[in-house]
Design an enzyme around this catalytic site. Structure first.
Site, short mmCIF file in Angstrom:
data_model
loop_
_atom_site.label_atom_id
_atom_site.label_comp_id
_atom_site.label_asym_id
_atom_site.label_seq_id
_atom_site.Cartn_x
_atom_site.Cartn_y
_atom_site.Cartn_z
CG ASP A 26 -1.94 1.07 1.28
OD1 ASP A 26 -2.79 1.06 0.39
OD2 ASP A 26 -1.91 1.92 2.19
CD GLU B 117 15.78 -14.86 2.86
OE1 GLU B 117 15.10 -15.50 3.69
OE2 GLU B 117 16.39 -13.82 3.15
O1 TEU Z 1 -4.55 4.20 -1.40
C1 TEU Z 1 -3.53 5.18 -1.51
C2 TEU Z 1 -3.94 6.43 -2.13
O2 TEU Z 1 -3.13 7.24 -2.47
C3 TEU Z 1 -5.39 6.66 -2.25
O3 TEU Z 1 -5.67 7.79 -1.53
C4 TEU Z 1 -5.78 6.84 -3.63
O4 TEU Z 1 -5.05 7.86 -4.23
C5 TEU Z 1 -7.22 7.22 -3.68
O5 TEU Z 1 -7.97 6.35 -2.89
C6 TEU Z 1 -7.70 7.16 -5.11
O6 TEU Z 1 -8.97 7.62 -5.19
C7 TEU Z 1 -4.35 3.19 -0.48
C8 TEU Z 1 -5.56 2.30 -0.40
O7 TEU Z 1 -5.76 1.69 -1.64
C9 TEU Z 1 -6.73 3.11 0.06
O8 TEU Z 1 -7.90 2.35 0.11
C10 TEU Z 1 -6.40 3.64 1.43
O9 TEU Z 1 -7.43 4.50 1.86
C11 TEU Z 1 -5.09 4.41 1.43
O10 TEU Z 1 -4.05 3.68 0.80
C12 TEU Z 1 -4.62 4.64 2.82
O11 TEU Z 1 -4.19 3.43 3.38
#
Ligand code: TEU
Length: 525
Positions: A205, A254
């Site tokens: 993420d 690994e």
């Molecule tokens: O998303 C990362 C992120 O940058 C999001 O804000 C994205 O740009 C946006 O949702 C697009 O519309 C990840 C996950 O996929 C998201 O669900 C989480 O909310 C976020 O990280 C925080 O963990």
């Protein structure tokens, strides 16, 4: 399948909360995934990516993880997870889990300890705690991706503890301080925990986050989520993050077979490709494509850019059009019949372009975005930034019948689904689509089967590039190195197809032409 299965693999993203509920709390769970593994296998996909199911207060629907190495009781137990993994493997379905290393939850024991230990303590060094400019003004001008300042006071009413903590997302998600080596060591342990359990890979993420510019200075650019691929250059994409992936890659190698690392790197191709250099992540999603509307010039431009970075970095594109954060493609492409026709064409595109592909649950049904009633919305981004991702996360419609909320909840359940389903939801249900060859579900299964056959025959191959062109009549053609073509009619009128055999199309041809808003796979005679 060979060790580098993901280069041509198709992975189905499962958002467990909205997949299938078996314990009658209105929230999907791991057992719901187990019970539907045969459905997933019937799609022909190579693997699934499970979004977070670890313990979490659920402020960001699980992306605020409080314990990285367990299962939230809402979703089941570690034993359920092991069962899911074993059953999936028995069906030849690989399993990826989500790893969230940029931030944690305010409920994480390390954050709780840091708050308790007070300013200047080593516990606080795990996060970004800092004095504000004054008690009302945060340490710098950064905005959170979800809107509002990226800082919150630890104890707003305390005169003794006047520190703030950094959170690039909601205040419930404090960012880790990756400049502290203890954080890197901790996450290697988390990574190993899941790989040792037997998962086939992890999706990382906000993989371009983690490190922030030293000293956390003010930024001239403080874009929010609405800015798409733009991000705060001081908060993201910092050079030291690449060492993290080099370290994780060594760990992944690994294992036998080696495990897959796929990064959510929401940057332009020239920057995201740097994360897939030979000793870093294996894949990053092609976000510059995933975010596009029905815009032929942009498909052409992005297709060419992705091919250019493939050549420069060996970064084979990893296609996607939907995930749990993006507006459903049917809606983004114009909605209604036309949006659906285009979304079907989009599906054939991502499954036909050279590289790996990810699809989101419900995309195989051509589900449109739902306009979730204001009082039912749950997304923290809606409350802070006015953009809601709830509409893509509405529970799966398994049956046309409204019984058991279209089959989402078990017999006798009284709790409604965590997000309501609209009246017309049953029209798109799995059982409706299983009954007809005209359905998007049928098209999806056929596309996957055809893709496998073309791969087996060597017509499609791993590491192929492509040449992209756009004709005056709006026909976009991605010509794979070995000659197969993915043609998408993006103009207003039917388009003349290049010579060759049409092996698959998202709509029937009319007088030898491909109707507008359709796609076809063509192999040279
Ligand atoms: O998303 C990362 C992120 O940058 C999001 O804000 C994205 O740009 C946006 O949702 C697009 O519309 C990840 C996950 O996929 C998201 O669900 C989480 O909310 C976020 O990280 C925080 O963990």
């Amino acid at each position: 399948m060979d060790e580098r299965w993901w280069e041509t693999g198709v992975i189905y993203e499962v958002y467990p909360r909205s997949f299938a509920d078996t314990d009658a709390d209105g929230i999907g769970d791991l057992r719901g995934v187990i019970e539907h593994l045969h459905y997933i296998a019937s799609l022909g996909v190579d693997g699934i990516w499970l979004t977070p199911f670890q313990p979490s207060p659920g402020v960001d629907q699980g992306y605020d993880v409080s314990d990285y190495c367990d299962v939230d009781p809402l979703f089941g137990t570690l034993a359920d997870f092991d069962e899911l993994l074993a059953d999936a493997h028995a069906l030849d379905i690989r399993v990826l889990v989500d790893l969230v290393p940029n931030h944690t939850s305010v409920d994480n024991e390390r954050f709780i300890a840091a708050v308790a230990a007070g300013p200047g303590s080593p516990e606080r060094e795990l996060f970004h705690f800092a004095q504000g400019r004054d008690p009302q003004t945060p340490p710098n001008n950064w905005l959170s991706v979800f809107g509002g300042p990226a800082w919150s006071r630890v104890a707003p009413d305390s005169a003794d503890d006047t520190q703030w903590y950094l959170h690039l997302f909601s205040p419930a998600q404090p960012d880790w301080n990756w400049r502290n080596p203890a954080v890197g060591d901790y996450f290697e342990g988390v990574l190993r925990f899941w790989l040792d359990r037997g998962v086939d890979g992890v999706r990382v993420d906000v993989a371009h986050g983690l490190f922030k510019t030293e000293g956390l200075p003010d930024s001239e650019v403080v874009p929010t989520v609405i800015d798409g691929l733009r991000s705060n250059p001081l908060a993201m994409d910092q050079e030291p993050v690449h060492d993290v992936y080099r370290r994780w890659r060594r760990v992944a190698e690994e294992y036998r077979p080696p495990r897959l690392l796929v990064g959510e790197v929401n940057l332009i191709p020239a920057r995201s490709a740097r994360y897939t250099r030979a000793d870093e992540l294996h894949q990053t999603f092609a976000f510059s494509f995933a975010r596009l509307g029905w815009e032929p010039d942009q498909w052409l431009e992005v297709g060419r850019e992705l091919d250019a970075v493939r050549r420069e970095y060996g970064a084979s594109p990893t296609w996607a059009l939907e995930n749990h954060d993006l507006v459903r493609s049917v809606t983004r492409f114009g909605g209604g019949e036309r949006g659906l026709a285009r979304a079907r064409a989009g599906l054939l595109s991502v499954l036909g372009f050279p590289g790996g592909a990810y699809v989101f649950q419900g995309q195989e049904l051509g589900l449109p975005e739902v306009d979730v009633p204001l009082d039912a919305r749950k997304d923290p981004m809606w409350f802070r930034g006015g953009v809601s991702r709830d509409g893509v996360r509405v529970p799966m419609p398994w049956t046309r019948s409204t019984d058991r909320h279209h089959g989402f909840v078990p017999e006798g359940a009284v709790t409604p689904p965590w997000l309501p389903t609209p009246d017309w939801w049953g029209e798109n249900a799995v059982d409706v689509q299983e009954a007809t060859d005209e359905s998007t579900l049928h098209l999806f299964r056929t596309a996957i089967a055809t893709r496998k056959r073309l791969l087996a025959d060597g017509v499609f191959a791993a590491d192929e590039g492509a040449e992209w062109s756009l004709a005056d009549d709006g026909l976009l053609v991605c010509r794979r190195d070995r000659g197969a073509m993915i043609a998408v009619a993006m103009g207003d009128n039917p388009a003349v197809l290049p010579e060759g055999q049409v092996v698959l199309a998202s709509a029937p041809q009319m007088d030898g032409r491909l109707p507008a808003d359709a796609a076809a796979w063509i192999i040279p005679d």
